[in-house]
Design a protein around this motif. Sequence first.
Motif, short mmCIF file in Angstrom:
data_model
loop_
_atom_site.label_atom_id
_atom_site.label_comp_id
_atom_site.label_asym_id
_atom_site.label_seq_id
_atom_site.Cartn_x
_atom_site.Cartn_y
_atom_site.Cartn_z
N UNK A 230 0.84 -1.20 0.00
CA UNK A 230 0.00 0.00 0.00
C UNK A 230 0.87 1.26 0.00
N UNK A 231 0.49 2.22 -0.84
CA UNK A 231 1.20 3.49 -0.94
C UNK A 231 0.19 4.64 -0.87
N UNK A 232 0.49 5.64 -0.05
CA UNK A 232 -0.31 6.87 -0.02
C UNK A 232 0.49 7.94 -0.76
N UNK A 233 -0.01 8.35 -1.93
CA UNK A 233 0.70 9.29 -2.77
C UNK A 233 0.10 10.69 -2.59
N UNK A 234 0.83 11.57 -1.94
CA UNK A 234 0.35 12.92 -1.66
C UNK A 234 0.55 13.82 -2.88
N UNK A 235 -0.48 14.58 -3.24
CA UNK A 235 -0.43 15.45 -4.42
C UNK A 235 -1.12 16.78 -4.09
N UNK A 236 -0.89 17.76 -4.94
CA UNK A 236 -1.65 19.00 -4.85
C UNK A 236 -3.07 18.74 -5.36
N UNK A 237 -4.01 19.53 -4.87
CA UNK A 237 -5.41 19.30 -5.21
C UNK A 237 -5.66 19.37 -6.71
N UNK A 238 -4.94 20.26 -7.42
CA UNK A 238 -5.19 20.44 -8.85
C UNK A 238 -4.29 19.56 -9.71
N UNK A 239 -3.52 18.65 -9.10
CA UNK A 239 -2.62 17.80 -9.87
C UNK A 239 -2.93 16.31 -9.69
N UNK A 240 -4.15 16.01 -9.27
CA UNK A 240 -4.54 14.62 -9.01
C UNK A 240 -4.46 13.78 -10.29
N UNK A 241 -5.02 14.29 -11.38
CA UNK A 241 -5.02 13.54 -12.63
C UNK A 241 -3.61 13.40 -13.19
N UNK A 242 -2.79 14.43 -13.03
CA UNK A 242 -1.40 14.33 -13.47
C UNK A 242 -0.68 13.22 -12.71
N UNK A 243 -0.96 13.11 -11.43
CA UNK A 243 -0.33 12.06 -10.62
C UNK A 243 -0.78 10.68 -11.06
N UNK A 244 -2.06 10.53 -11.42
CA UNK A 244 -2.55 9.24 -11.92
C UNK A 244 -1.82 8.84 -13.19
N UNK A 245 -1.68 9.80 -14.12
CA UNK A 245 -0.97 9.53 -15.38
C UNK A 245 0.45 9.08 -15.11
N UNK A 246 1.16 9.81 -14.26
CA UNK A 246 2.55 9.45 -13.97
C UNK A 246 2.67 8.12 -13.23
N UNK A 247 1.70 7.82 -12.37
CA UNK A 247 1.71 6.54 -11.66
C UNK A 247 1.57 5.38 -12.64
N UNK A 248 0.68 5.52 -13.60
CA UNK A 248 0.50 4.47 -14.61
C UNK A 248 1.76 4.31 -15.46
N UNK A 249 2.40 5.43 -15.81
CA UNK A 249 3.60 5.38 -16.63
C UNK A 249 4.79 4.80 -15.86
N UNK A 250 4.79 4.99 -14.56
CA UNK A 250 5.92 4.55 -13.74
C UNK A 250 5.81 3.10 -13.31
N UNK A 251 4.71 2.45 -13.66
CA UNK A 251 4.46 1.08 -13.20
C UNK A 251 4.86 0.06 -14.27
N UNK A 252 5.36 -1.07 -13.80
CA UNK A 252 5.68 -2.18 -14.70
C UNK A 252 4.48 -3.12 -14.88
N UNK A 253 3.34 -2.77 -14.32
CA UNK A 253 2.17 -3.63 -14.35
C UNK A 253 1.67 -3.85 -15.78
N UNK A 254 1.31 -5.09 -16.07
CA UNK A 254 0.73 -5.40 -17.37
C UNK A 254 -0.67 -4.82 -17.51
N UNK A 255 -1.38 -4.70 -16.39
CA UNK A 255 -2.71 -4.09 -16.41
C UNK A 255 -2.97 -3.41 -15.08
N UNK A 256 -3.80 -2.36 -15.14
CA UNK A 256 -4.08 -1.56 -13.94
C UNK A 256 -5.57 -1.25 -13.88
N UNK A 257 -6.07 -1.12 -12.65
CA UNK A 257 -7.47 -0.79 -12.41
C UNK A 257 -7.53 0.49 -11.60
N UNK A 258 -8.24 1.50 -12.14
CA UNK A 258 -8.34 2.81 -11.49
C UNK A 258 -9.78 3.01 -11.03
N UNK A 259 -9.97 3.26 -9.74
CA UNK A 259 -11.31 3.40 -9.17
C UNK A 259 -11.69 4.86 -8.98
#
Length: 601
Positions: A230-259
């Motif tokens: 489990x990871x708690x990723x702290x972001x600025x309020x207006x950069x939430x979607x940017x953080x999601x994009x970078x998290x997906x790009x930074x992962x080696x996962x073959x597939x990801x589920x975003x809720x």
Amino acid sequence: MTPNTDTNAKSPMDAIHPALASALAAKGYSALTPVQMAMTNEDHGDSDLLVSAQTGSGKTVAFGIAIAPTLLGSGECFAAAAAPLALVIAPTRELAIQVQRELDWLYAAAKVQIATCVGGMDMRNERRALERGAHIVVGTPGRLRDHIMRRALDLSAIRAVVLDEADEMLDLGFRDDLEFILGAAPQERRTLLFSATVRRGIAELARTVQTNAVRIETTGSTEQHADIEYQMMLVRRDEREHAIINTLLDSDSASALVFCHTREAVRHLTARLANRGFAVVSLSGEMAQSERSNALQSMRDGRSRVCVATDVAARGIDLPNLDLVVHADVPSNPETLLHRSGRTGRAGRKGVCVLIVPQNRRGAAQRVLTLAKLTATVRAAPGIADIEARNRRRIIDAAASAAEPDGAEAEFVAELLNRVEPERIAVAFLRQQLAAHPVPEELLPLPAEAFEDKKSTRARRGADKRAPVREPRGPDMQNGVWFTISLGRKQRADPKFLLPMICNAGGVTKRDVGVIRIEDTETRFEIAEDKAAGYAEQISQPGSLEKGIRIAPAGEVRGKSRQAKPKFRQDGKPSQKHKAPSAERSKTSKHKGSRKPKRNA
């Protein structure tokens, strides 16, 4: 003490019905999960069972093992299908279809006939399947009730009923439907109730629909899922979607589920990711069943890498190779967090669960984690440098791990090397690899205090309550020149909109801007020494800034900003985003003051 050397000791696999044991062996099952192991206990006999087990623990196979003796007895296979012998009730279409697939292979040797009855599918086809006969019926509460009321589903021969994800069915308001369905089944039956947690509502339901149920608990009371990080990723309020994009790009996962919490949020984020070049699908309750099935199949066969979903739509789905779960919205309760996260870390696979948490929601996120008895690593979102470094490693690894050319390829490779220099071939490969990945987003770094715990933050603030807010863009520059802009905390200044304004006003890039310090009524910032003279000249030209906003060398503005401030409030017309509420009140009070002499006159 003498060790037990009895080679004839019975193993748990020996307690499984032979028809199912052969199917498990064919699937490569060499060991059972704790909940599956519990179902092999012959002491349970035909008792009702109240079972709590963590998500992803193999519950479908578990209750398939449990009800096999009740359905088959000593027989190797079922007789001709007529009225159903078993009923499995699941909260969502996806989970019901998933259960049907699992039971299909588990009972294949027993020549089982399974019918599904779920919302969103053609009711006439379901009715014809029921008329042909089925040994097991799997369905959702609403559709099952419809078939019973239309006399298409006969429960008179039912020997066993399974309520899967019972806690979710209660949350979705299906209690009346469940009681109606079970009221139509014979009293002399087995009822197996599976739930992640046995809270008060589940206990009450169990007392209503079960008789002397045996309580089985296979979830650890204090230990979190060892296969999920489990990871708690702290972001600025207006950069939430940017953080999601970078998290997906930074992962080696073959597939990801975003809720996401809502359907609208799912639509918005899916469109955003698709526009950025991600292979993305979505799942939400408003979609037709065919659309949802196609989306899941796209994830299973690798055509899509990311699925954006609401909680209800993704309940119970099992995606192979799902190594990453991202909570785009902070879960509202521990049950939601556990069920979302349980989509990964299944059947012994490792998984990562990331909570995207705006700074102002950190306390709420921590409370949910605490209630769920989970521990998360607090971290910042990956930046451009992190992602580019990972991409370089991927590209080098891909080239280094490529197999030697086979016979069909060798001739063409030789021709390619003869006609094109190796450096140009490498450049073409590099560009192709880089083009295959979306470009990462630039994120402003959070201040170090954002990652402190509450006690450390309170202690630091108590030491210096008057310290100005410092929003660093980067390290202090050597011999950087300081400027100031007439916007501060009272004008709701934020580096997110200040930085482009600073750059555009003086014709510099982001790399030329050093530290940004936001104070009450102004903001101080550094410009690189070699750019400072040109910057000062550029900002002196008319039209470089919105009217009423001033940038000047720091030595000038300290005195002048106080003189210019009334003009900024009264005559300037900055955008609403830059206005301070206090400025509007000052303007109003000034007009009121100017009318007093007229009334006195």
